[in-house]
Design a protein around this motif. Structure first.
Motif, mmCIF file in Angstrom:
data_model
loop_
_atom_site.group_PDB
_atom_site.id
_atom_site.type_symbol
_atom_site.label_atom_id
_atom_site.label_comp_id
_atom_site.label_asym_id
_atom_site.label_seq_id
_atom_site.Cartn_x
_atom_site.Cartn_y
_atom_site.Cartn_z
ATOM 1 N N GLN A 19 -20.818 36.346 -22.620
ATOM 2 C CA GLN A 19 -19.765 35.764 -23.449
ATOM 3 C C GLN A 19 -20.218 34.378 -23.863
ATOM 4 O O GLN A 19 -20.554 33.548 -23.013
ATOM 5 N N ILE A 20 -20.251 34.137 -25.164
ATOM 6 C CA ILE A 20 -20.666 32.848 -25.709
ATOM 7 C C ILE A 20 -19.477 32.227 -26.435
ATOM 8 O O ILE A 20 -18.793 32.898 -27.205
ATOM 9 N N GLU A 21 -19.255 30.948 -26.156
ATOM 10 C CA GLU A 21 -18.196 30.203 -26.842
ATOM 11 C C GLU A 21 -18.824 28.982 -27.490
ATOM 12 O O GLU A 21 -19.639 28.296 -26.879
ATOM 13 N N ILE A 22 -18.459 28.725 -28.724
ATOM 14 C CA ILE A 22 -18.978 27.564 -29.433
ATOM 15 C C ILE A 22 -17.850 26.555 -29.585
ATOM 16 O O ILE A 22 -16.802 26.870 -30.138
ATOM 17 N N GLU A 23 -18.082 25.354 -29.047
ATOM 18 C CA GLU A 23 -17.088 24.280 -29.105
ATOM 19 C C GLU A 23 -17.582 23.163 -30.011
ATOM 20 O O GLU A 23 -18.764 22.846 -30.016
ATOM 21 N N GLU A 24 -16.672 22.555 -30.725
ATOM 22 C CA GLU A 24 -17.017 21.404 -31.558
ATOM 23 C C GLU A 24 -16.931 20.148 -30.709
ATOM 24 O O GLU A 24 -15.898 19.865 -30.085
ATOM 25 N N LEU A 25 -18.042 19.374 -30.660
ATOM 26 C CA LEU A 25 -18.030 18.106 -29.939
ATOM 27 C C LEU A 25 -17.646 16.970 -30.888
ATOM 28 O O LEU A 25 -16.733 16.210 -30.621
ATOM 29 N N THR A 26 -18.400 16.867 -31.969
ATOM 30 C CA THR A 26 -18.070 15.927 -33.032
ATOM 31 C C THR A 26 -18.140 16.704 -34.343
ATOM 32 O O THR A 26 -18.329 17.915 -34.336
ATOM 33 N N GLU A 27 -18.063 15.984 -35.445
ATOM 34 C CA GLU A 27 -18.091 16.664 -36.738
ATOM 35 C C GLU A 27 -19.424 17.379 -36.977
ATOM 36 O O GLU A 27 -19.472 18.425 -37.621
ATOM 37 N N TYR A 28 -20.521 16.825 -36.426
ATOM 38 C CA TYR A 28 -21.849 17.397 -36.682
ATOM 39 C C TYR A 28 -22.553 17.895 -35.426
ATOM 40 O O TYR A 28 -23.722 18.252 -35.481
ATOM 41 N N THR A 29 -21.874 17.923 -34.311
ATOM 42 C CA THR A 29 -22.488 18.451 -33.086
ATOM 43 C C THR A 29 -21.569 19.481 -32.448
ATOM 44 O O THR A 29 -20.351 19.431 -32.619
ATOM 45 N N SER A 30 -22.176 20.382 -31.737
ATOM 46 C CA SER A 30 -21.394 21.423 -31.065
ATOM 47 C C SER A 30 -22.062 21.791 -29.748
ATOM 48 O O SER A 30 -23.202 21.410 -29.475
ATOM 49 N N LYS A 31 -21.331 22.516 -28.952
ATOM 50 C CA LYS A 31 -21.806 22.932 -27.634
ATOM 51 C C LYS A 31 -21.632 24.433 -27.503
ATOM 52 O O LYS A 31 -20.595 24.975 -27.869
ATOM 53 N N ILE A 32 -22.670 25.078 -26.979
ATOM 54 C CA ILE A 32 -22.590 26.506 -26.676
ATOM 55 C C ILE A 32 -22.368 26.636 -25.179
ATOM 56 O O ILE A 32 -23.093 26.042 -24.380
ATOM 57 N N LYS A 33 -21.352 27.401 -24.816
ATOM 58 C CA LYS A 33 -21.095 27.717 -23.409
ATOM 59 C C LYS A 33 -21.299 29.211 -23.231
ATOM 60 O O LYS A 33 -20.683 30.014 -23.929
ATOM 61 N N GLY A 34 -22.191 29.580 -22.326
ATOM 62 C CA GLY A 34 -22.482 30.986 -22.083
ATOM 63 C C GLY A 34 -22.080 31.394 -20.684
ATOM 64 O O GLY A 34 -22.168 30.601 -19.750
#
Length: 168
Positions: free
Chosen positions: A66-81
């Motif tokens: 299961q992969i979740e993509i979260e927005e950190l800032t307007e131009y960065t994001s985090k993938i949680k697996g």
């Protein structure tokens, strides 16, 4: 994803990776990379991606990513697996474990009540021995299931490494 991380004992191994990319663009790139490799099945719901083993290789103990993509800032994001068993398997095992734990507490109360009333408490005491043995059996079954799905788990891990490497 560091290999030493996966050598430790985890019920459901997890990883997190930061990307210098908008979440929508990152999601599209992941979908494109997964679509190019038709080996694994994929379901996308909002910013969640669920990757399953192929239908012909699928069995009760098959793992799931299961992969979740979260927005950190307007131009960065985090993938949680999160690697783990299918939710149905996990829920069944947790339900059985909670049932055994509840039965253990009930029999402990009954055994104590019988002891304090100076009554015979043979059956509750037997159950206080049998229920921990049942926990050991459940642990063994879970370990066998985990080892049965290990090859597929390693394939999912390598697949994920390949996809995330192609994105960067």
């Amino acid at each position: 994803m560091d290999n030493t991380l996966y050598n430790q004992i985890f019920l459901k191994p997890r990883f997190q990776i930061d990307f210098e990319m908008k979440p929508d663009l990152l999601l599209e790139k992941i979908k494109t990379n997964i679509d190019e490799n038709q080996k694994f099945k994929m379901k996308v719901v909002d910013n969640h991606i669920i990757v399953d083993v192929p239908e012909k290789e699928n069995h009760y103990w098959s793992p799931q990513l299961q992969i979740e993509i979260e927005e950190l800032t307007e131009y960065t994001s985090k993938i949680k697996g999160l690697f783990g068993p299918k939710p149905q398997v996990w829920t069944l095992f947790m339900f059985i474990h909670f049932g055994v734990a509840t039965a253990f507490l009930i029999f402990a109360v009954v055994a104590y009540s019988n002891w304090s009333l100076k009554k015979s408490g043979f059956f509750p005491i037997v159950m206080l021995v049998v229920l921990p043995l049942l926990w050991i059996v459940l642990y063994a079954i879970g370990s066998i299931g985990k080892s049965t799905g290990k090859k597929q788990m390693d394939e999912l891990k390598e697949f994920t490494k390949q996809i995330l490497k192609n994105i960067k």
